[in-house]
Design a protein around this motif. Structure first.
Motif, PDB file in Angstrom:
ATOM      1  N   ASP A   1      14.176  23.186   4.726  1.00 30.72           N
ATOM      2  CA  ASP A   1      12.792  23.638   4.906  1.00 30.72           C
ATOM      3  C   ASP A   1      12.288  24.307   3.633  1.00 30.72           C
ATOM      4  OD1 ASP A   1      12.541  22.729   7.517  1.00 30.72           O
ATOM      5  OD2 ASP A   1      13.237  24.621   8.394  1.00 30.72           O
ATOM      6  N   GLU A   2      13.135  25.120   3.030  1.00 33.30           N
ATOM      7  CA  GLU A   2      12.772  25.798   1.781  1.00 33.30           C
ATOM      8  C   GLU A   2      12.563  24.797   0.647  1.00 33.30           C
ATOM      9  OE1 GLU A   2      14.747  28.871  -1.501  1.00 33.30           O
ATOM     10  OE2 GLU A   2      15.686  28.622   0.464  1.00 33.30           O
ATOM     11  N   ALA A   3      13.398  23.756   0.619  1.00 32.92           N
ATOM     12  CA  ALA A   3      13.325  22.765  -0.457  1.00 32.92           C
ATOM     13  C   ALA A   3      12.088  21.878  -0.348  1.00 32.92           C
ATOM     14  CB  ALA A   3      14.578  21.899  -0.439  1.00 32.92           C
ATOM     15  N   GLY A   4      11.614  21.634   0.882  1.00 30.72           N
ATOM     16  CA  GLY A   4      10.503  20.711   1.080  1.00 30.72           C
ATOM     17  C   GLY A   4      10.947  19.272   0.915  1.00 30.72           C
ATOM     18  N   ARG A   5      10.067  18.350   1.276  1.00 31.75           N
ATOM     19  CA  ARG A   5      10.394  16.933   1.204  1.00 31.75           C
ATOM     20  C   ARG A   5       9.374  16.205   0.337  1.00 31.75           C
ATOM     21  NH1 ARG A   5      11.262  13.060   6.474  1.00 31.75           N
ATOM     22  NH2 ARG A   5       9.002  13.240   6.581  1.00 31.75           N
ATOM     23  N   GLN A   6       9.864  15.375  -0.559  1.00 31.74           N
ATOM     24  CA  GLN A   6       9.021  14.676  -1.518  1.00 31.74           C
ATOM     25  C   GLN A   6       9.144  13.167  -1.318  1.00 31.74           C
ATOM     26  OE1 GLN A   6       7.032  16.008  -4.176  1.00 31.74           O
ATOM     27  NE2 GLN A   6       6.323  13.896  -4.250  1.00 31.74           N
ATOM     28  N   GLU A   7       8.011  12.478  -1.146  1.00 32.45           N
ATOM     29  CA  GLU A   7       8.046  11.017  -1.075  1.00 32.45           C
ATOM     30  C   GLU A   7       8.239  10.425  -2.458  1.00 32.45           C
ATOM     31  OE1 GLU A   7       4.798   9.088   0.871  1.00 32.45           O
ATOM     32  OE2 GLU A   7       5.727   9.321   2.845  1.00 32.45           O
ATOM     33  N   LEU A   8       8.973   9.317  -2.494  1.00 31.22           N
ATOM     34  CA  LEU A   8       9.226   8.611  -3.742  1.00 31.22           C
ATOM     35  C   LEU A   8       8.465   7.282  -3.732  1.00 31.22           C
ATOM     36  CD1 LEU A   8      13.034   9.450  -3.873  1.00 31.22           C
ATOM     37  CD2 LEU A   8      11.221  10.468  -5.268  1.00 31.22           C
ATOM     38  N   ASP A   9       8.759   6.395  -4.673  1.00 34.19           N
ATOM     39  CA  ASP A   9       7.931   5.193  -4.852  1.00 34.19           C
ATOM     40  C   ASP A   9       8.536   3.927  -4.252  1.00 34.19           C
ATOM     41  OD1 ASP A   9      10.029   4.965  -6.580  1.00 34.19           O
ATOM     42  OD2 ASP A   9       8.824   4.692  -8.390  1.00 34.19           O
ATOM     43  N   ALA A  10       9.702   4.035  -3.591  1.00 34.63           N
ATOM     44  CA  ALA A  10      10.341   2.846  -3.016  1.00 34.63           C
ATOM     45  C   ALA A  10      10.280   2.923  -1.491  1.00 34.63           C
ATOM     46  CB  ALA A  10      11.791   2.749  -3.482  1.00 34.63           C
ATOM     47  N   PRO A  11      10.137   1.777  -0.800  1.00 39.37           N
ATOM     48  CA  PRO A  11      10.085   1.788   0.666  1.00 39.37           C
ATOM     49  C   PRO A  11      11.366   2.354   1.270  1.00 39.37           C
ATOM     50  CG  PRO A  11       9.410  -0.355  -0.203  1.00 39.37           C
ATOM     51  CD  PRO A  11       9.981   0.407  -1.349  1.00 39.37           C
ATOM     52  N   LYS A  12      11.206   3.107   2.354  1.00 38.57           N
ATOM     53  CA  LYS A  12      12.366   3.618   3.083  1.00 38.57           C
ATOM     54  C   LYS A  12      13.055   2.468   3.799  1.00 38.57           C
ATOM     55  CE  LYS A  12      13.736   7.113   6.514  1.00 38.57           C
ATOM     56  NZ  LYS A  12      14.531   7.996   5.637  1.00 38.57           N
ATOM     57  N   LYS A  13      14.376   2.500   3.824  1.00 38.72           N
ATOM     58  CA  LYS A  13      15.164   1.480   4.504  1.00 38.72           C
ATOM     59  C   LYS A  13      15.896   2.087   5.684  1.00 38.72           C
ATOM     60  CE  LYS A  13      16.024  -0.953   0.133  1.00 38.72           C
ATOM     61  NZ  LYS A  13      17.069  -1.338  -0.842  1.00 38.72           N
ATOM     62  N   VAL A  14      15.943   1.359   6.791  1.00 42.08           N
ATOM     63  CA  VAL A  14      16.755   1.758   7.936  1.00 42.08           C
ATOM     64  C   VAL A  14      17.601   0.566   8.363  1.00 42.08           C
ATOM     65  CG1 VAL A  14      15.095   3.475   8.752  1.00 42.08           C
ATOM     66  CG2 VAL A  14      15.016   1.150   9.665  1.00 42.08           C
ATOM     67  N   MET A  15      18.688   0.857   9.027  1.00 44.86           N
ATOM     68  CA  MET A  15      19.583  -0.191   9.501  1.00 44.86           C
ATOM     69  C   MET A  15      19.365  -0.392  10.993  1.00 44.86           C
ATOM     70  SD  MET A  15      23.735  -0.449   9.221  1.00 44.86           S
ATOM     71  CE  MET A  15      23.701  -0.608   7.441  1.00 44.86           C
ATOM     72  N   LYS A  16      18.997  -1.592  11.377  1.00 48.79           N
ATOM     73  CA  LYS A  16      18.812  -1.929  12.784  1.00 48.79           C
ATOM     74  C   LYS A  16      20.099  -2.544  13.316  1.00 48.79           C
ATOM     75  CE  LYS A  16      15.680  -4.416  15.893  1.00 48.79           C
ATOM     76  NZ  LYS A  16      14.475  -5.284  15.971  1.00 48.79           N
ATOM     77  N   ILE A  17      20.677  -1.917  14.335  1.00 43.32           N
ATOM     78  CA  ILE A  17      21.916  -2.429  14.926  1.00 43.32           C
ATOM     79  C   ILE A  17      21.603  -3.692  15.741  1.00 43.32           C
ATOM     80  CG2 ILE A  17      23.892  -1.895  16.390  1.00 43.32           C
ATOM     81  CD1 ILE A  17      23.634  -0.154  13.840  1.00 43.32           C
ATOM     82  N   LYS A  18      22.342  -4.773  15.478  1.00 40.14           N
ATOM     83  CA  LYS A  18      22.064  -6.063  16.132  1.00 40.14           C
ATOM     84  C   LYS A  18      23.108  -6.454  17.175  1.00 40.14           C
ATOM     85  CE  LYS A  18      20.464  -9.459  13.698  1.00 40.14           C
ATOM     86  NZ  LYS A  18      20.361 -10.524  12.667  1.00 40.14           N
ATOM     87  N   LYS A  19      24.311  -5.885  17.093  1.00 42.66           N
ATOM     88  CA  LYS A  19      25.376  -6.256  18.022  1.00 42.66           C
ATOM     89  C   LYS A  19      26.108  -5.013  18.517  1.00 42.66           C
ATOM     90  CE  LYS A  19      26.468 -10.848  16.129  1.00 42.66           C
ATOM     91  NZ  LYS A  19      27.574 -11.710  15.630  1.00 42.66           N
TER      92      LYS A  19
END
Length: 294
Positions: free
Chosen positions: A112-130
């Motif tokens: 919370d103290e550090a804060g969050r900064q957006e960068l220039d690349a799309p966020k990636k998530v892993m979708k579980i398929k099996k």
């Protein structure tokens, strides 16, 4: 939605669980696609957070490289994962992350103290398929496909205070903060005495763990939740699953899960690319996936 890091460096000092010495922890921003990198400032060794660098899972998740280790990383990682931080340098000047109060609440406050900064690349998530399951006797951990993220954990202990507990976390940052982050690690008095005889758990105390004798909780303030034990197991699991390298979408289920089973689950998941799909969170189709990490 874009990848994130922290806005500014932050640091704290706490006690290491096993050696009982002061440990300085510092967080620094990193650029897109850097991932999470641990760094031992006392020996000038960087250890990227990847499953191949896991060297021990008996009592905590331990990573290592070139003979140097960093232990008890899961509480810190649990908070980082819940905050959706993709790129971060985690610096310690010893071989373990400070235990703080035994939960991840202090790390949440630090982020919370550090804060969050957006960068220039799309966020990636892993979708579980099996469905993927690791089972040893009556213990198991499992991942399964789902449009959202849920942690469903059950524990059984032959102890009058614990017995059988189950908790289901419908994951997002807010639910993590309110339901999971304050749950402390726990142990039994006879185990603590044994560990200390081996030169371990020297920093362990009622200030940073829930300790039980054969009948009761020894901490004078009692429990933070009636089911604090199973909630902490979810906290640990979230930190362990951060070894995947990105946030994931799917259901996690466990019966008496452990650091070791979680590590084997991540290895089994990543072994076959047919088990998952990596999605960039761009466009309208990913709006639902973004909610958990907003």
């Amino acid at each position: 939605m874009y990848q994130t890091t922290i806005k500014k460096p932050v640091e704290l000092v706490g006690i290491g669980l096993h050696k009982g010495s002061a440990v300085k922890l510092r967080l620094e921003p990193l650029d897109s696609n850097s991932g999470i990198i641990f760094y031992r400032s006392d020996v000038d060794v960087a250890i990227p957070l990847i499953p191949a660098n896991v060297v021990d899972t008996k009592m905590a998740t331990v990573i290592g490289r070139d003979g140097y280790i960093i232990s008890t990383i899961e509480h810190m990682l649990s908070a980082v994962y819940a905050y959706g931080i993709d790129n971060l340098k985690i610096i310690v000047d010893a071989d373990e992350v400070p235990v703080m109060d035994g939960s991840s609440a202090s790390f949440c406050m630090l982020l919370d103290e550090a804060g969050r900064q957006e960068l220039d690349a799309p966020k990636k998530v892993m979708k579980i398929k099996k469905d993927i399951i690791i089972q040893e006797g009556d213990k198991y951990v499992k991942l399964s496909p789902s449009p959202d993220l849920k942690y469903d954990f059950t524990i059984k202990f032959a102890h009058p205070v614990i017995q059988k507990q189950e908790y289901v976390l419908h994951f997002n940052k807010q639910s993590y903060r309110e339901e999971i982050s304050r749950a402390r690690t726990f142990g039994f008095l006879h185990e603590v005495q044994y560990l200390r005889s081996k030169g371990l758990a020297l920093g362990g105390s009622l200030e940073n763990a829930v300790v039980l004798d054969e009948k009761k909780v020894l901490n004078p303030e009692g429990l933070r939740f009636p089911d604090e034990f199973v909630r902490h197991k979810i906290l640990d699991a979230i930190g362990d699953m951060a070894l995947i390298g990105m946030n994931f979408v799917g259901n996690y289920e466990a019966m008496a899960g452990s650091h070791d089973l979680n590590h084997k689950l991540t290895l089994e998941l990543l072994k076959n690319p047919e088990n998952y799909e990596v999605i960039e969170l761009v466009g309208e189709k990913t709006k639902e996936l973004e909610k958990a990490y907003a």
